[in-house]
Design an enzyme around this catalytic site. Structure first.
Site, PDB file in Angstrom:
ATOM      1  CG  ASN A 137       2.035  11.722   2.076  1.00 40.33           C
ATOM      2  OD1 ASN A 137       2.632  10.782   2.041  1.00 40.33           O
ATOM      3  ND2 ASN A 137       0.863  11.919   2.488  1.00 40.33           N
ATOM      4  N   GLY A 213       0.376   4.256   1.999  1.00 44.22           N
ATOM      5  CA  GLY A 213       0.189   4.894   0.627  1.00 44.22           C
ATOM      6  C   GLY A 213      -1.311   4.792   0.429  1.00 44.22           C
ATOM      7  CB  SER A 214      -3.005   4.486  -2.950  1.00 46.86           C
ATOM      8  OG  SER A 214      -2.165   3.323  -3.378  1.00 46.86           O
ATOM      9  CB  THR A 215      -7.082   2.708  -0.060  1.00 48.51           C
ATOM     10  OG1 THR A 215      -7.300   3.659   0.952  1.00 48.51           O
ATOM     11  CG2 THR A 215      -8.261   1.599   0.206  1.00 48.51           C
ATOM     12  CD  GLU A 235      -1.161   4.265   9.750  1.00 46.93           C
ATOM     13  OE1 GLU A 235      -2.250   4.449   9.434  1.00 46.93           O
ATOM     14  OE2 GLU A 235      -0.706   3.930  11.030  1.00 46.93           O
ATOM     15  CB  CYS A 269      -3.058  10.226   4.800  1.00 50.90           C
ATOM     16  SG  CYS A 269      -2.155  10.448   6.192  1.00 50.90           S
ATOM     17  CD  GLU A 438       2.944   3.413  11.023  1.00 54.22           C
ATOM     18  OE1 GLU A 438       2.537   4.028  10.296  1.00 54.22           O
ATOM     19  OE2 GLU A 438       4.413   3.184  11.101  1.00 54.22           O
TER      20      GLU A 438
HETATM   21  P1  NAD Z   1       1.201   4.726  -3.652  1.00 51.82           P
HETATM   22  O1  NAD Z   1       0.263   3.676  -3.085  1.00 51.82           O
HETATM   23  O2  NAD Z   1       0.999   4.803  -5.052  1.00 51.82           O
HETATM   24  O3  NAD Z   1       2.882   4.250  -3.396  1.00 51.82           O
HETATM   25  C1  NAD Z   1       3.105   4.282  -1.889  1.00 51.82           C
HETATM   26  C2  NAD Z   1       4.203   3.170  -1.847  1.00 51.82           C
HETATM   27  O4  NAD Z   1       3.985   1.984  -2.303  1.00 51.82           O
HETATM   28  C3  NAD Z   1       5.462   3.886  -2.752  1.00 51.82           C
HETATM   29  O5  NAD Z   1       6.657   3.411  -2.083  1.00 51.82           O
HETATM   30  C4  NAD Z   1       5.323   2.699  -4.089  1.00 51.82           C
HETATM   31  O6  NAD Z   1       6.500   2.883  -4.837  1.00 51.82           O
HETATM   32  C5  NAD Z   1       4.982   1.522  -3.389  1.00 51.82           C
HETATM   33  N1  NAD Z   1       4.093   0.637  -4.006  1.00 51.82           N
HETATM   34  C6  NAD Z   1       3.588   0.999  -5.258  1.00 51.82           C
HETATM   35  N2  NAD Z   1       2.977  -0.340  -5.935  1.00 51.82           N
HETATM   36  C7  NAD Z   1       3.631  -1.187  -5.059  1.00 51.82           C
HETATM   37  C8  NAD Z   1       3.375  -2.556  -4.912  1.00 51.82           C
HETATM   38  N3  NAD Z   1       2.616  -3.481  -5.865  1.00 51.82           N
HETATM   39  N4  NAD Z   1       4.020  -3.428  -4.049  1.00 51.82           N
HETATM   40  C9  NAD Z   1       4.812  -2.834  -3.415  1.00 51.82           C
HETATM   41  N5  NAD Z   1       4.991  -1.683  -3.121  1.00 51.82           N
HETATM   42  C10 NAD Z   1       4.369  -0.627  -4.103  1.00 51.82           C
HETATM   43  O7  NAD Z   1       0.743   5.916  -2.804  1.00 51.82           O
HETATM   44  P2  NAD Z   1       1.277   7.438  -3.106  1.00 51.82           P
HETATM   45  O8  NAD Z   1       0.870   7.883  -4.265  1.00 51.82           O
HETATM   46  O9  NAD Z   1       3.135   7.212  -3.145  1.00 51.82           O
HETATM   47  O10 NAD Z   1       0.976   7.860  -1.603  1.00 51.82           O
HETATM   48  C11 NAD Z   1      -0.111   8.720  -1.405  1.00 51.82           C
HETATM   49  C12 NAD Z   1      -1.251   7.859  -0.836  1.00 51.82           C
HETATM   50  O11 NAD Z   1      -0.752   7.489   0.861  1.00 51.82           O
HETATM   51  C13 NAD Z   1      -2.578   8.711  -0.143  1.00 51.82           C
HETATM   52  O12 NAD Z   1      -3.480   7.910  -0.718  1.00 51.82           O
HETATM   53  C14 NAD Z   1      -2.444   8.892   1.204  1.00 51.82           C
HETATM   54  O13 NAD Z   1      -3.731   9.051   1.744  1.00 51.82           O
HETATM   55  C15 NAD Z   1      -1.625   7.833   1.566  1.00 51.82           C
HETATM   56  N6  NAD Z   1      -0.983   8.111   2.969  1.00 51.82           N
HETATM   57  C16 NAD Z   1      -1.594   7.577   4.014  1.00 51.82           C
HETATM   58  C17 NAD Z   1      -0.877   7.829   5.416  1.00 51.82           C
HETATM   59  C18 NAD Z   1      -1.667   7.143   6.590  1.00 51.82           C
HETATM   60  O14 NAD Z   1      -0.707   7.192   7.435  1.00 51.82           O
HETATM   61  N7  NAD Z   1      -2.583   6.560   6.652  1.00 51.82           N
HETATM   62  C19 NAD Z   1       0.143   8.775   5.136  1.00 51.82           C
HETATM   63  C20 NAD Z   1       0.541   9.450   4.335  1.00 51.82           C
HETATM   64  C21 NAD Z   1       0.073   8.970   3.000  1.00 51.82           C
END
Ligand code: NAD
Length: 459
Positions: A137, A213-215, A235, A269, A438
């Site tokens: 994102n 990434g995702s929770t 995060e 997010c 961070e």
């Molecule tokens: P995602 O969790 O699907 O993927 C994030 C990253 O993790 C990608 O690079 C992906 O390839 C990697 N990944 C996926 N499975 C993995 C595994 N088993 N082991 C290691 N790495 C793995 O999330 P997304 O769909 O790319 O991003 C959207 C999410 O990110 C939303 O939930 C959003 O809220 C969150 N987000 C949080 C923040 C924050 O600062 N809190 C900022 C931006 C986005």
């Protein structure tokens, strides 16, 4: 007999057109192994270099990024569909983060603690090799949030960008070399989360994972990291409230509302997707909000006048659609049809607070409006979520602003504003929105281990 290796490739699509921009080869787990070994070697030399030299190289990296802002921004428009205005800000944010982190290298000091019988000092040592796993994102800023302070604190960084958005990260790795950063100190490993990402998480040579990434995936990473007691910063997701009290400057609150959840097409997010409005001004708020939402310019992200671009992918579009009824009650903006992954700005009303769209992270241009009666009711609703990333409070009553800021369980709040992120202030989530912080004054410390040394004066 020759051993033939077949590699996987990821197609990077332009979200505004659905056209292929580039095919990028995915890093294998074996290649991650090699990258860790090379990074560990580079890190030893880097941490031994003088702080002034490390700071100088990071400033040079910032200057090279500054010289390529437009190129990086255009790349972000093509691979992530960000509006050009946002993409320029994001490239500038990478430069600023590098400059800010460079300023910390020579200020990263331990302490001298009064003790009997000797001298006690703490030393902040780099952790070693840091694995950064980034989402799609905000590919550039989020990669740099961890990379810049980690390098500044004397670590090496292996960055795994999201499958859909590896291009700006790869370009940044090239610019780092151009700036004179040592080879292998900052490597970008594009690839699948389950392969390259997982290999970083499970590798004993990677000291810490910074995951954004995702929770759901964050929890898996935390669980796997536990096996090695690996450090993690997480995060994760959010479902942030925008609390509008009747005593606020209502016109100002309404004017700021659309982009508080439509920026980056809601794929943010910190998006304020739960709009909580005091009952006495609820109808007036919606009357004022309708024209503001309907006039949002959604279209070609490369056009300077565009306010909102497409969603990242067909999968994301399908996910967002599933949250919105066919005939929704509320306010609807417009979006282009035809190729690309488009969804109109949408405000849903008349939903129960526990409806999926009201409590799950949609990650699209969709917000819900819920009424509340008084301050206690607003706080109850704001906290009725497993997330706690950010939130906004609109009121003219300074006492109320402070009371509600204290009562809302979230890491990043703003009063009469929707600002969440500055590189100079800490950022991170409460509850299931994350772990650790961070950015801000302590950004470098998060990439160090504290060693305490007692030197006897009695011997
Ligand atoms: P995602 O969790 O699907 O993927 C994030 C990253 O993790 C990608 O690079 C992906 O390839 C990697 N990944 C996926 N499975 C993995 C595994 N088993 N082991 C290691 N790495 C793995 O999330 P997304 O769909 O790319 O991003 C959207 C999410 O990110 C939303 O939930 C959003 O809220 C969150 N987000 C949080 C923040 C924050 O600062 N809190 C900022 C931006 C986005």
């Amino acid at each position: 007999m020759r051993h033939v290796v077949s590699y996987a490739y990821h197609e990077v699509l332009n979200p505004a057109t659905g056209q292929v921009v580039e095919r990028v080869r995915a890093t294998t787990a074996a290649e991650v192994d090699e990258a860790v070994a090379l990074a560990a070697q580079a890190q030893r030399a880097w941490s031994a270099a003088s702080p002034a030299d490390r700071a100088r190289l990071l400033r040079r990296f910032a200057a090279v990024v500054d010289g390529h802002l437009e190129e990086l921004a255009q790349l972000e428009v093509r691979e992530a569909g960000h509006t050009i205005g946002n993409a320029r800000w994001e490239a500038g944010n990478v430069r600023d983060l590098l400059d800010f982190a460079a300023g910390g290298v020579e200020r990263l000091s331990g302490r001298q603690i009064p003790v009997a019988g000797g001298l006690d000092i703490t030393i902040l040592e780099p952790l070693g090799v840091i694995g950064v796993i980034a989402p799609w994102n905000f590919p550039m800023p989020i990669a740099a949030w961890a990379t810049a302070p980690a390098l500044a604190a004397g670590n090496a960084v292996l960055l795994k960008p999201a499958e859909t958005t590896p291009l700006t990260a790869l370009r940044l790795a090239g610019l780092a070399l151009e700036a004179g950063l040592p080879e292998h100190l900052f490597q970008v490993l594009p690839g699948a989360g389950g392969e390259a990402g997982n290999a970083l998480v499970e590798h004993p040579g990677v000291a810490k994972i910074v995951f954004t990434g995702s929770t759901r995936v964050g929890k898996q990473i935390m669980e796997k990291s536990a096996a090695l007691v690996k450090r993690v910063t997480l995060e994760l997701g959010g479902k942030s409230p925008n609390i509008v009290f009747a005593d606020s400057d209502l016109e100002a609150a309404v004017a700021a509302t659309p982009m508080s959840f439509l920026d980056n097409s809601g794929q943010d997010c910190c998006a304020r997707t739960r709009i909580l409005v005091q009952s006495s001004v609820y109808d007036r708020f919606l009357d004022l909000l309708a024209p503001a939402i309907e006039s949002i310019v959604v279209g070609d992200p490369a056009d300077e006048n565009t306010q909102m671009g497409p969603l990242i992918s067909q999968a994301q579009l399908d996910r967002v659609r599933a949250y919105v009824p066919d005939e929704p009650k509320g306010i609807r903006g417009s979006a282009p049809d035809g190729p690309g992954f488009w969804f109109p700005p949408t405000v849903l009303t008349d939903l129960a607070p526990d409806a999926p769209a009201a409590c799950e992270e949609v990650f699209g241009p969709v917000a819900v409006v819920l009424p509340f009666d008084d301050e206690a009711d607003a706080i109850r609703l704001a906290n009725a979520t497993e997330y706690g990333l950010s939130g906004s409070i609109w009121t003219r009553d300074i006492g109320r602003a402070i009371r509600v800021s204290r009562a809302v369980a979230a890491g990043n709040l703003s009063v009469n504003s929707h600002s969440s992120v500055r590189y100079s202030t800490p950022f991170g989530g409460y509850k299931q929105s994350g772990l650790g912080r961070e950015l801000g004054p302590d950004a470098l410390t998060a990439f160090t281990e504290t060693k305490n040394v007692f030197i006897s004066t009695e011997a």
